[in-house]
Each structure stands twice: as C-alpha cells, then as structure tokens.
Design an enzyme around this catalytic site. Structure first.
Site, mmCIF file in Angstrom:
data_model
loop_
_atom_site.group_PDB
_atom_site.id
_atom_site.type_symbol
_atom_site.label_atom_id
_atom_site.label_comp_id
_atom_site.label_asym_id
_atom_site.label_seq_id
_atom_site.Cartn_x
_atom_site.Cartn_y
_atom_site.Cartn_z
ATOM 1 N N GLU A 21 -17.627 7.399 -0.041
ATOM 2 C CA GLU A 21 -17.162 6.052 -0.385
ATOM 3 C C GLU A 21 -17.470 5.047 0.724
ATOM 4 O OE1 GLU A 21 -13.296 6.296 -3.063
ATOM 5 O OE2 GLU A 21 -13.116 7.544 -1.268
ATOM 6 N N TYR A 53 -7.539 -22.757 -2.585
ATOM 7 C CA TYR A 53 -7.966 -21.458 -3.107
ATOM 8 C C TYR A 53 -9.358 -21.066 -2.634
ATOM 9 C CZ TYR A 53 -9.466 -24.503 -7.021
ATOM 10 O OH TYR A 53 -9.987 -25.504 -7.795
ATOM 11 N N GLU A 72 -3.899 0.148 -0.010
ATOM 12 C CA GLU A 72 -2.666 -0.428 0.523
ATOM 13 C C GLU A 72 -2.937 -1.149 1.848
ATOM 14 O OE1 GLU A 72 -1.389 3.252 -1.836
ATOM 15 O OE2 GLU A 72 -3.085 2.660 -0.601
ATOM 16 N N LYS A 98 -9.899 -0.709 -7.470
ATOM 17 C CA LYS A 98 -11.176 -0.014 -7.320
ATOM 18 C C LYS A 98 -11.653 0.325 -8.724
ATOM 19 C CE LYS A 98 -11.987 2.976 -4.057
ATOM 20 N NZ LYS A 98 -12.098 4.182 -3.201
#
Length: 119
Positions: A21, A53, A72, A98
C-alpha cells in the site's frame, strides 16, 4: 451557526499497514464538514468572514501526501490543522475513505470519521 461541507475530495495517496500500500498507493475520498458562525459572512458577502474552503481543500491534499498506516492518523492530522489554523471553526467532522481496500472481500470502501469540537 452554519455548516460548510466539502464532499468526496479525490486524492491518490499511500496509506496502509501493508508494504504494498505504501508503494502502489490507492484512491481516497475525503469529506470535511465544518461548523462555524456564518451570520457575518451571509451579510457582508466577504471571504474574510467565512471559512475558506479552498484552504480546507489544500489542508486535505497536504496531509494526505504524508503516508500513514492508519486512516485514523491522517484524519486526526487533518482535523487538528483545521482547528489550529481556522479559529472560526467550532466543530468539524473529517471522513477519510479508502476506495477498494485490500481486505480480501468485495468492499466498495472503508471510512473512518473523526469529529472535534472547540471548547
């Protein structure tokens, strides 16, 4: 009080516990919900009186570039930066998803959501 939502910011990044990954990378979607007093902005029509934004989008992209094992961890970095750099934000939710996670199953995405409130 008002809410600004940036939904499904698309990012390609290198997060995960598997070695592959961090080499191959994956597609991610990030949603940020910001709560702030938008009353002054609604009257003034001035960017200085609201949550920018464009800035939030930049924070997401910058933090997603930094590899993490856990969603997290990257979510916390994003939310902490928002609170540090945008004093008008009173509450925020950050969701990092993901897409097609490598979990040996037919799963569209996995999502971690953190929320924080200014005290």
């Amino acid at each position: 009080m008002g809410k600004i939502t940036l939904r499904n910011i698309r990012v390609y990044a290198y997060h995960g516990c598997l070695k592959e990954e961090s080499i191959i990378g994956s597609d991610y979607l990030v949603t940020v919900k910001i709560f702030a007093d938008l009353q002054k902005a609604s009257l003034s029509d001035n960017l200085e009186n609201t949550v920018d934004y464009v800035f939030i989008n930049r924070v997401v992209k910058e933090e997603m570039k930094i590899s993490s094992k856990l969603l997290e961890h990257v979510s916390k970095r994003i939310i902490d930066r928002i609170f540090k750099e945008m004093k008008s934000v009173t509450k925020a939710l950050v969701s990092v998803s993901k897409v097609n996670p490598p979990i040996n199953g037919d799963v569209e995405m996995v999502t971690v959501t953190l929320k924080k409130k200014r005290i």
